[in-house]
Enzyme design. Structure first.
Site, PDB file in Angstrom:
ATOM      1  N   CYS A  43       0.819  -1.212   0.000  1.00 52.65           N
ATOM      2  CA  CYS A  43       0.000   0.000   0.000  1.00 52.65           C
ATOM      3  C   CYS A  43       0.853   1.263   0.000  1.00 52.65           C
ATOM      4  O   CYS A  43       0.660   2.161  -0.812  1.00 52.65           O
ATOM      5  CB  CYS A  43      -0.927   0.002   1.209  1.00 52.65           C
ATOM      6  N   CYS A  48      -1.603   1.785  -2.907  1.00 54.45           N
ATOM      7  CA  CYS A  48      -2.580   2.852  -2.675  1.00 54.45           C
ATOM      8  C   CYS A  48      -1.977   4.249  -2.658  1.00 54.45           C
ATOM      9  O   CYS A  48      -2.490   5.163  -3.313  1.00 54.45           O
ATOM     10  CB  CYS A  48      -3.296   2.649  -1.340  1.00 54.45           C
ATOM     11  N   LYS A  51      -0.208   5.379  -6.013  1.00 53.72           N
ATOM     12  CA  LYS A  51      -1.277   5.377  -7.023  1.00 53.72           C
ATOM     13  C   LYS A  51      -2.163   6.603  -6.880  1.00 53.72           C
ATOM     14  O   LYS A  51      -2.513   7.262  -7.862  1.00 53.72           O
ATOM     15  CB  LYS A  51      -2.089   4.087  -6.871  1.00 53.72           C
ATOM     16  N   TYR A 178      -9.042  -3.458 -10.636  1.00 53.76           N
ATOM     17  CA  TYR A 178      -8.755  -2.140 -10.069  1.00 53.76           C
ATOM     18  C   TYR A 178      -7.519  -1.506 -10.714  1.00 53.76           C
ATOM     19  O   TYR A 178      -7.562  -0.378 -11.208  1.00 53.76           O
ATOM     20  CB  TYR A 178      -8.414  -2.269  -8.582  1.00 53.76           C
ATOM     21  N   GLU A 182      -7.335   1.847 -13.170  1.00 55.67           N
ATOM     22  CA  GLU A 182      -6.729   3.020 -12.536  1.00 55.67           C
ATOM     23  C   GLU A 182      -5.529   3.519 -13.338  1.00 55.67           C
ATOM     24  O   GLU A 182      -5.411   4.716 -13.620  1.00 55.67           O
ATOM     25  CB  GLU A 182      -6.333   2.691 -11.097  1.00 55.67           C
ATOM     26  N   HIS A 437     -26.934  21.603   0.023  1.00 57.24           N
ATOM     27  CA  HIS A 437     -27.105  22.153  -1.325  1.00 57.24           C
ATOM     28  C   HIS A 437     -26.195  23.365  -1.538  1.00 57.24           C
ATOM     29  O   HIS A 437     -26.025  24.171  -0.622  1.00 57.24           O
ATOM     30  CB  HIS A 437     -28.569  22.573  -1.519  1.00 57.24           C
ATOM     31  N   GLU A 442     -25.926  15.338  -2.344  1.00 55.89           N
ATOM     32  CA  GLU A 442     -27.308  15.453  -1.876  1.00 55.89           C
ATOM     33  C   GLU A 442     -28.248  14.565  -2.685  1.00 55.89           C
ATOM     34  O   GLU A 442     -29.359  14.247  -2.234  1.00 55.89           O
ATOM     35  CB  GLU A 442     -27.783  16.900  -1.932  1.00 55.89           C
TER      36      GLU A 442
END
Length: 456
Positions: A43, A48, A51, A178, A182, A437, A442
């Site tokens: 990672c 991760c 990346k 993945y 990516e 908002h 939302e």
């Protein structure tokens, strides 16, 4: 006094191993960790973290173009320098390596540099020492796997792609998971003419089908050339050019090929085969709910046990393991069905809970609420990028069993939604929540019209 040198000996200083070591040490256990490559594991070093840094870099390409609609003009055309990104990444990773080392030291954990080998149920050999431990934890993670075809020696794997000497102007990714989507998005965003080749009819198998189709269309709009239902037949190198022959008959000339074709358990040389530790059919280690292998004193967690190959999963499993063996012995089982995840392709994917297809099988009767729209930002930016949001609801209980998003910052949005799905909140709870908002998020609390039901 214990008959062992350590209460816990951890093999692998990745996310799961370090968390297990520190947490066990906090209970008073005597702990040592052996690592033969780099602190922080996949990672931090080749996964991760780098990346996501490269993904940030790639997003600037769109940001520069979109800024014109908001009144910005650049004095000269933006220019990307690969060496700056690469070298700044290296500096940051070294900083993180140091942090991991200090975390272990601060917890009173001994760190040993070297590849450990398990000699028997309670002994390991590492860096010329033979040490004993009441429990041995294997947390060595995965290692990239590259399929066999003529010219495979010319391809990169996901460990090597971060540190290329030169930036590839033409880039090809082989795979459909993945990592593949990516890196196709990243190199496309950084300026490469990018191709993605996948043997299946659509990438990201296991994700919600509508999410997969929407992502395919958005990536294609951004310029990634997608080649489905084909594979690499061979690669020939002519000078600095790689000629990639596909099973479809097409020939692509590129500067670099990344094989993002999965990872396999990093178990070579650990001695587990001689010890008789049982494996699952896919080569992962078979463990019980206490993370014990068929040799009860040898434990395992993370990518090598066949669950979701995600850093937070390894961290959670480490906490569970410590609770089981050094705590009160009765941790609450992890709910693997409600683990949120993100894919940092462009646009991002965020998802938690069941896909529509899985919900049909699991729940029977479901309601689907979905919307796709052009985000407010792009009314001025000129971008044609669209956003998808989707809720899956169990019709009988009204519980939201799945939430999915494709769009900017999808991972950030879904992390909050994941709490609601994990808590078992109903669609009525979502409807009663007042939205913020104007935000895209939302939409998750303003979806009112049923898009479809199953059964119809």
């Amino acid at each position: 006094m214990s008959q062992f040198d350590y209460d816990l000996f951890v093999i692998g200083a990745g996310s799961g191993g370090v968390r297990a070591a520190r947490t066990a040490a906090a209970t008073g256990a005597r702990v040592a960790v052996a690592e033969d490559r780099y602190l922080g594991g996949t990672c931090v070093n080749v996964g991760c973290v780098p990346k996501k840094l490269y993904s940030y870099a790639a997003h600037y390409h769109d940001a520069f173009e979109e800024s014109a609609g908001f009144g910005w003009s650049l004095a000269e055309a933006p220019r990307f320098d690969w060496a700056t990104l690469r070298d700044n990444k290296i500096t940051e990773i070294k900083r993180l390596n140091g942090i991991y080392g200090r975390l272990l030291e601060g917890a009173g954990v001994r760190l040993i540099n070297g590849r450990a080998k398990v000699l028997d149920a309670h002994r390991v050999e590492v860096a010329g020492e033979v040490l004993s431990a009441e429990k041995i934890l294997v947390a060595t993670g995965g290692w990239p796997w590259v399929p066999d075809f003529p010219g495979k020696e010319h391809v990169l794997d996901s460990n090597r792609v971060f540190d290329l000497e030169r930036f590839p102007q033409r880039f090809l990714v082989l795979g459909g998971g993945y990592i593949a989507v990516e890196f196709a998005s990243i190199f496309n965003g950084l300026g490469s003419d990018t191709h993605l080749v996948y043997r299946g009819e659509l990438f990201l198998r296991g994700f919600d089908n509508e999410v997969r189709e929407f992502t395919r269309d958005e990536m294609a709009k951004k310029g990634v050339s997608l080649h489905f239902e084909t594979n690499i037949e061979r690669i020939d190198k002519e000078g600095e050019v790689l000629k990639v022959m596909l099973t479809s008959g097409e020939v692509l000339e590129v500067d670099a090929v990344l094989a993002a074709t999965g990872r396999k358990p990093n178990l070579a040389g650990l001695g587990l085969d001689a010890l008789g530790v049982e494996l699952n059919e896919d080569g992962t280690l078979r463990v019980n709910e206490r993370f014990e292998t068929s040799v009860p004193s040898v434990l395992a967690l993370g990518d090598i046990i066949g669950g979701p190959e995600l850093t937070p999963v390894a961290l959670a499993e480490a906490m569970q393991m410590v609770q089981a063996h050094f705590g009160d012995g009765s941790p609450k089982p992890l709910d693997y069905d409600k683990i949120a995840t993100a894919v940092f392709c462009h646009p991002n994917i965020g998802t938690v809970g069941l896909s529509e297809e899985a919900a049909r099988e699991r729940c029977g009767a479901i309601r689907v609420y979905r919307t796709d729209f052009r985000p407010m930002k792009h009314t001025l930016s000129g971008s044609e990028e669209r956003c998808l949001m989707k809720l899956i609801v169990d019709d009988q209980s009204d519980v939201v069993v799945g939430a999915h998003m494709v769009g900017e910052e999808a991972g950030e949005v879904i992390q909050g939604i994941a709490i609601a799905v994990r808590a078992g909140l109903t669609k009525a709870d979502f409807d009663a929540t007042v939205g913020i908002h104007p935000t895209g998020a939302e939409e998750f609390v303003t979806l009112r019209s049923i898009s479809r039901r199953y059964p119809q």
